[in-house]
Design a protein around this motif. Structure first.
Motif, PDB file in Angstrom:
ATOM      1  N   UNK A   1       0.820  -1.208   0.000  1.00  0.00           N
ATOM      2  CA  UNK A   1       0.000   0.000   0.000  1.00  0.00           C
ATOM      3  C   UNK A   1       0.856   1.262   0.000  1.00  0.00           C
ATOM      4  N   UNK A   2       2.186   1.086   0.001  1.00  0.00           N
ATOM      5  CA  UNK A   2       3.127   2.207  -0.055  1.00  0.00           C
ATOM      6  C   UNK A   2       4.507   1.619  -0.311  1.00  0.00           C
ATOM      7  N   UNK A   3       5.494   2.492  -0.516  1.00  0.00           N
ATOM      8  CA  UNK A   3       6.874   2.021  -0.588  1.00  0.00           C
ATOM      9  C   UNK A   3       7.325   1.529   0.782  1.00  0.00           C
ATOM     10  N   UNK A   4       8.273   0.615   0.805  1.00  0.00           N
ATOM     11  CA  UNK A   4       8.830   0.125   2.062  1.00  0.00           C
ATOM     12  C   UNK A   4       9.718   1.202   2.682  1.00  0.00           C
ATOM     13  N   UNK A   5       9.502   1.500   3.960  1.00  0.00           N
ATOM     14  CA  UNK A   5      10.370   2.447   4.647  1.00  0.00           C
ATOM     15  C   UNK A   5      11.493   1.694   5.364  1.00  0.00           C
ATOM     16  N   UNK A   6      12.379   2.453   5.996  1.00  0.00           N
ATOM     17  CA  UNK A   6      13.568   1.855   6.588  1.00  0.00           C
ATOM     18  C   UNK A   6      13.223   0.827   7.659  1.00  0.00           C
ATOM     19  N   UNK A   7      12.148   1.055   8.412  1.00  0.00           N
ATOM     20  CA  UNK A   7      11.728   0.075   9.412  1.00  0.00           C
ATOM     21  C   UNK A   7      11.265  -1.224   8.781  1.00  0.00           C
ATOM     22  N   UNK A   8      10.496  -1.116   7.703  1.00  0.00           N
ATOM     23  CA  UNK A   8      10.067  -2.314   6.975  1.00  0.00           C
ATOM     24  C   UNK A   8      11.259  -3.103   6.476  1.00  0.00           C
ATOM     25  N   UNK A   9      12.229  -2.386   5.889  1.00  0.00           N
ATOM     26  CA  UNK A   9      13.399  -3.060   5.324  1.00  0.00           C
ATOM     27  C   UNK A   9      14.258  -3.689   6.409  1.00  0.00           C
TER      28      UNK A   9
ATOM     29  N   UNK B   1      11.920  -4.602  18.027  1.00  0.00           N
ATOM     30  CA  UNK B   1      11.629  -3.208  18.375  1.00  0.00           C
ATOM     31  C   UNK B   1      11.535  -2.348  17.129  1.00  0.00           C
ATOM     32  N   UNK B   2      10.732  -1.311  17.207  1.00  0.00           N
ATOM     33  CA  UNK B   2      10.410  -0.520  16.026  1.00  0.00           C
ATOM     34  C   UNK B   2      11.480   0.523  15.719  1.00  0.00           C
ATOM     35  N   UNK B   3      11.333   1.129  14.547  1.00  0.00           N
ATOM     36  CA  UNK B   3      12.190   2.224  14.117  1.00  0.00           C
ATOM     37  C   UNK B   3      11.372   3.510  14.206  1.00  0.00           C
ATOM     38  N   UNK B   4      11.991   4.571  14.766  1.00  0.00           N
ATOM     39  CA  UNK B   4      11.294   5.828  15.017  1.00  0.00           C
ATOM     40  C   UNK B   4      11.952   6.969  14.252  1.00  0.00           C
ATOM     41  N   UNK B   5      11.143   7.958  13.904  1.00  0.00           N
ATOM     42  CA  UNK B   5      11.695   9.141  13.250  1.00  0.00           C
ATOM     43  C   UNK B   5      12.202  10.125  14.296  1.00  0.00           C
TER      44      UNK B   5
END
Length: 299
Positions: A13-21, A226-230
């Motif tokens: 539903x969108x491009x993969x962001x750094x957390x997804x990768x 654990x997640x990635x945060x901006x």
């Protein structure tokens, strides 16, 4: 492969962001290090999913040196499989129709032991006559008639825990399979034994493990990262376009730069080598989940 499979299952539903990768790379490394195969699945039931996002996601994963075994599974091609699972549960009296809106659920009283957002069971006790009356004006969702409030799971990072189970949705009012049903059915179909994903989904693991037990499916091993945060302290999302897709690869100097950043985030030295596949293999040689400290990452 007889030992099972890990997997990565993005929604296009969108491009993969750094957390997804990051999740994809760790899922790939964990599976290959454990001697497992690796599956890829596109969870494309959402009406926001687009073919162009699917193509770009697959291209980005390939660019980072990920490989997968067998064809890519697409959930949009499997409605009959999900309907069969719902029918099996219905035949055992384990489902019921639900006519509640999201607002109904938020405003409904619930028992003290129910976690926030848990379904309070408003439609569980509707009579056949009332269901027939409501069906004239509104298509129902189908919910599981859960017989437990919690279910035990074991996570390789978080350890053992009891996670909540409520009467969660199996089939949405639009007729499409809900996430918790589709993921359980598809993991079994793909021979998945190891599930690596973000720790925002840890609370879903009880529902999914319980459903798998009802369907007679083998349990999976969980690894919730654990997640990635901006920089603002919010977890990365599709709104962080500068950290996703082509903008991300340009910002970090291409696939090698992205892979190096992900490696450092899990405590590994940036890989070297003549090409991206060699770099991924170098990471694989050094990957040891027990020795790594994988924490939240702010970028």
């Amino acid at each position: 492969m007889s030992g099972g499979f890990g997997r990565y299952a993005p929604s296009p539903s969108s491009d993969l962001h750094l957390g997804n990768l990051r999740t994809a790379v760790v899922a790939h490394l964990a599976a290959r290090r454990d001697g497992l195969g690796f599956r890829l699945r596109l969870e494309d039931l959402d009406d926001r999913c687009r073919p162009e996002f699917a193509r770009r996601q697959l291209a980005d994963l390939t660019a980072l040196g990920l490989t997968w075994d067998g064809p890519v599974l697409r959930q949009s091609e499997r409605p009959d499989v999900y309907d069969a699972a719902v029918a099996e549960l219905a035949g055992r009296g384990l489902v019921y129709e639900c006519y509640c809106s999201r607002r109904d659920i938020l405003e409904a009283p619930r028992a003290p032991h129910h976690p926030p957002g848990a379904y309070p069971g408003a439609c569980r006790r509707l009579s056949a006559a009332e269901r027939s009356r409501r069906r004239l004006t509104k298509a129902p969702a189908v919910r599981l008639r859960a017989e437990v409030a919690q279910f035990g799971v074991v996570d390789r990072l978080a350890g053992p825990s009891l996670q909540p189970v409520d009467d969660f949705i199996l089939r949405r009012a639009d007729g499409l399979a809900a996430y918790n049903l589709a993921v359980v059915v598809d993991d079994a179909a793909q021979g998945v034994t190891q599930v690596t994903r973000g720790d925002d989904l840890l609370t879903s693991s009880g529902r999914q493990s319980y459903l798998a037990s009802l369907l007679g499916l083998a349990p999976v091993s969980y690894l919730h990262l654990p997640l990635v945060y901006n920089a603002a302290g919010r977890r990365l999302s599709k709104r962080d376009s500068a950290l996703a897709g082509p903008a991300l690869f340009e910002r970090l100097g291409g696939p090698s730069g992205v892979l190096a950043a992900i490696a450092r985030s899990i405590g590994l030295d940036a890989p070297g080598g003549p090409d991206i596949r060699a770099q991924m293999n170098a990471l694989l040689e050094r990957f040891d989940l027990a020795a790594l400290e994988i924490g939240a990452w702010t970028v």
